[in-house]
Design a protein around this motif. Structure first.
Motif, short mmCIF file in Angstrom:
data_model
loop_
_atom_site.label_atom_id
_atom_site.label_comp_id
_atom_site.label_asym_id
_atom_site.label_seq_id
_atom_site.Cartn_x
_atom_site.Cartn_y
_atom_site.Cartn_z
N ILE A 168 0.78 -1.12 0.10
CA ILE A 168 0.24 0.06 0.00
C ILE A 168 0.85 1.26 0.08
O ILE A 168 1.79 1.35 0.80
CB ILE A 168 -0.98 0.13 1.21
CG1 ILE A 168 -1.68 -1.30 1.47
CG2 ILE A 168 -1.76 1.24 1.19
CD1 ILE A 168 -2.72 -1.41 0.99
N VAL A 169 0.86 2.12 -0.91
CA VAL A 169 1.44 3.39 -1.14
C VAL A 169 0.58 4.33 -0.98
O VAL A 169 -0.45 4.73 -1.72
CB VAL A 169 2.34 3.31 -2.49
CG1 VAL A 169 3.01 4.72 -2.64
CG2 VAL A 169 3.25 2.38 -2.16
N ALA A 170 0.76 5.36 -0.36
CA ALA A 170 0.06 6.79 -0.36
C ALA A 170 0.73 7.98 -1.07
O ALA A 170 2.06 7.98 -1.23
CB ALA A 170 0.05 7.50 1.09
N ASP A 171 0.08 8.63 -1.83
CA ASP A 171 0.25 9.65 -3.00
C ASP A 171 1.74 9.39 -3.82
O ASP A 171 2.65 10.26 -3.96
CB ASP A 171 0.64 10.92 -1.97
CG ASP A 171 -0.56 11.54 -1.45
OD1 ASP A 171 -1.54 11.27 -2.13
OD2 ASP A 171 -0.42 12.22 -0.61
N GLY A 172 1.95 8.17 -4.08
CA GLY A 172 3.10 7.56 -4.96
C GLY A 172 4.34 7.57 -4.24
O GLY A 172 5.31 7.27 -5.01
N ILE A 173 4.52 8.06 -2.92
CA ILE A 173 5.81 8.03 -2.31
C ILE A 173 5.81 7.56 -1.06
O ILE A 173 7.14 7.28 -0.50
CB ILE A 173 6.24 9.79 -2.17
CG1 ILE A 173 5.28 10.48 -1.65
CG2 ILE A 173 6.94 10.23 -3.77
CD1 ILE A 173 5.75 11.72 -1.22
N SER A 174 4.72 7.23 -0.21
CA SER A 174 4.76 7.06 1.08
C SER A 174 4.31 5.55 1.26
O SER A 174 3.14 5.30 1.07
CB SER A 174 4.02 8.03 1.95
OG SER A 174 3.91 7.47 3.20
N ILE A 175 5.34 4.60 1.72
CA ILE A 175 5.07 3.07 1.89
C ILE A 175 4.20 2.88 3.25
O ILE A 175 4.72 3.24 4.27
CB ILE A 175 6.04 2.32 1.71
CG1 ILE A 175 6.89 2.60 0.43
CG2 ILE A 175 5.89 0.71 1.98
CD1 ILE A 175 8.21 1.73 0.30
N ARG A 176 3.09 2.39 3.06
CA ARG A 176 2.02 2.33 4.21
C ARG A 176 2.36 0.67 4.55
O ARG A 176 2.13 0.30 5.84
CB ARG A 176 0.65 2.49 4.13
CG ARG A 176 0.49 3.94 3.88
CD ARG A 176 0.95 4.85 4.92
NE ARG A 176 1.20 6.15 4.86
CZ ARG A 176 0.24 7.24 4.89
NH1 ARG A 176 -0.77 6.82 5.08
NH2 ARG A 176 0.72 8.49 4.47
N ALA A 177 2.63 0.03 3.48
CA ALA A 177 2.82 -1.67 3.92
C ALA A 177 3.50 -2.04 2.55
O ALA A 177 3.06 -1.74 1.47
CB ALA A 177 1.42 -2.31 4.13
N ASN A 178 4.38 -3.13 2.79
CA ASN A 178 5.08 -3.41 1.84
C ASN A 178 5.32 -5.24 2.19
O ASN A 178 6.50 -5.36 2.71
CB ASN A 178 6.32 -2.93 1.67
CG ASN A 178 7.11 -3.47 0.32
OD1 ASN A 178 6.53 -3.92 -0.72
ND2 ASN A 178 8.41 -3.22 0.24
N GLU A 179 4.18 -5.82 1.81
CA GLU A 179 4.51 -7.59 2.08
C GLU A 179 4.87 -8.10 0.95
O GLU A 179 4.40 -8.06 -0.07
CB GLU A 179 2.95 -7.94 2.80
CG GLU A 179 2.44 -7.32 3.86
CD GLU A 179 3.08 -7.43 5.04
OE1 GLU A 179 3.71 -8.45 5.46
OE2 GLU A 179 3.40 -6.16 5.79
N ALA A 193 18.29 2.49 -4.35
CA ALA A 193 17.42 2.27 -3.14
C ALA A 193 17.85 1.33 -2.18
O ALA A 193 19.04 0.68 -2.41
CB ALA A 193 16.09 1.57 -3.81
N SER A 194 17.34 1.35 -0.91
CA SER A 194 17.98 0.43 0.16
C SER A 194 17.69 -0.87 -0.52
O SER A 194 16.79 -1.30 -1.20
CB SER A 194 17.23 0.61 1.50
OG SER A 194 15.78 0.41 1.18
N PRO A 195 18.36 -2.10 -0.01
CA PRO A 195 18.34 -3.42 -0.53
C PRO A 195 16.73 -3.86 -0.51
O PRO A 195 16.48 -4.82 -1.64
CB PRO A 195 19.26 -4.22 0.36
CG PRO A 195 20.32 -3.29 0.80
CD PRO A 195 19.60 -1.71 1.07
N LEU A 196 16.31 -3.86 0.27
CA LEU A 196 14.89 -4.42 0.31
C LEU A 196 13.93 -3.96 -0.92
O LEU A 196 13.14 -4.37 -1.61
CB LEU A 196 14.11 -4.10 1.62
CG LEU A 196 12.67 -4.51 1.61
CD1 LEU A 196 12.85 -6.18 1.84
CD2 LEU A 196 11.78 -3.97 2.76
#
Ligand code: KG4
Length: 336
Positions: A21-32, A294-297
């Motif tokens: 789930i991402v808000a406004d294209g930049i803020s990650i709310r969940a990354n499963e 980007a960070s490794p993840l």
């Protein structure tokens, strides 16, 4: 207060299933992310049928987990996005069909995304605003290419591999040296123990104006060397292979950036997680060059990059119909 635009991204193009789930294209709310590495390890590569079955078995759980983690419900979603290309067709279908069902039931827009374009967008999910144009080096198990990224959906290919991808070469050499799967992290770990750092393998494609890559010969060079010198320490072979495989990436990406007079350089894809590569890139970058990694993840496959990039298509009104299909090949344009 302006309402945030919330997107659900789904990814299943290869051996990672992901719902984010991402808000406004930049803020990650969940990354499963569910990685299938353990399911494919015995085969030293991704087995398509195993991959698509595993995607099917996990995707619904990951969507639920992502919504729970973000503290949201289906009704909060403004759009749903899925990777539709490139990748394994049977695997791609799982995320796309799930996204179509969500779009149909909720009546929200469906956006399909090219996985390679999403990789090139991934570093902008960590607080940095996208900056155009930029040079993008995409390095993974299936791709090795340099692009000029002019904007969303406006990407020119500068050069790519004529045979194997760099990640594939790491995986093959690791298999030959019996270091484990996936090969990239195994080679990087092993190379750290090398005592003798003599570069006994030949350089790859020495031509300085060439924009292409080639990784098929280096595996043969490793095998030939090990056959002639069976006592060579594996960590020394891993070290030399890694140096040779990485130096060409560094040389080509800075040459492309300087040729095109572009200062922003994005490094993306699974191989970008390599610490030695990050060090070589930092050493080569001039003061006025802006290296964005980007960070490794977020370098490896994830759906946050799908939801993040899709936001820009969403606000531009570029939605897909439910008739859209998957495609094994990328849609990125070719200039090389
Ligand atoms: O982007 P990715 O997760 O999946 C696709 O290929 O789409 O990249 C996986 C590739 C594998 O070939 C893996 O060996 C390589 O990235 N890789 C690395 C490292 N971590 C992953 N290669 C070199 N060094 C690493 N630390």
């Amino acid at each position: 207060m302006k309402k945030e635009i919330i997107g659900l991204g789904l990814e299943s193009s290869c051996d990672e299933t992901s719902a984010s789930i991402v808000a406004d294209g930049i803020s990650i709310r969940a990354n499963e992310i569910f990685s299938q590495i353990d399911l494919h390890r015995d085969y030293y590569g991704v087995v398509p049928e195993i991959a698509s079955r595993a995607h099917l078995e996990t995707i619904n759980t990951l969507i639920e987990l992502a919504l729970n983690k973000a503290g949201l419900s289906f009704n909060d979603l403004d759009y749903v996005a899925a990777t539709s290309r490139p990748g394994l067709v049977g695997s791609l279908l799982i995320a796309l069909q799930s996204a179509k069902a969500i779009s149909f039931v909720l009546g929200i827009p469906l956006i399909t995304i090219d996985h390679l374009e999403a990789h090139l967008y991934a570093p902008f999910l960590e607080g940095k605003k996208p900056v155009y144009p930029y040079i993008g080096l995409l390095i993974s198990g299936g791709n090795t290419a340099i692009y000029r990224v002019n904007g969303i959906g406006r990407i020119d290919l500068i050069g790519k591999t004529v045979d194997d991808a760099v990640g594939e070469a790491f995986d093959k050499v690791s298999k030959y040296l019996d270091l484990g799967y996936p090969g990239g992290p195994a080679i990087e770990r092993t190379a750290k123990n090398a005592k003798n750092k003599t570069l006994f393998l030949p350089k790859i494609l020495p031509g300085s104006n060439d924009k292409r890559f080639s990784y098929s010969g280096i595996k043969t060079a490793v095998i030939t060397h090990m056959k002639a010198n069976p006592d060579t320490d594996k960590s020394e072979t891993a070290y030399v292979f890694q140096e040779r495989a990485l130096e060409i990436l560094v040389r080509r990406v800075f040459a492309a950036a300087r040729d095109e007079r572009i200062k922003n350089i994005v490094i993306a894809g699974g191989v970008a997680a390599n610490g030695r590569l990050r060090e070589l890139l930092r050493n080569e970058a001039r003061r006025d060059e802006n290296l964005i990694i980007a960070s490794p993840l977020l370098c490896t496959d994830n759906a946050a990059m799908i939801a993040g990039l899709a936001y820009h298509y969403h606000i531009a009104g570029k939605h897909d119909s439910l008739a859209v299909d998957v495609n094994a090949r990328t849609a990125l344009s070719s200039r090389a």
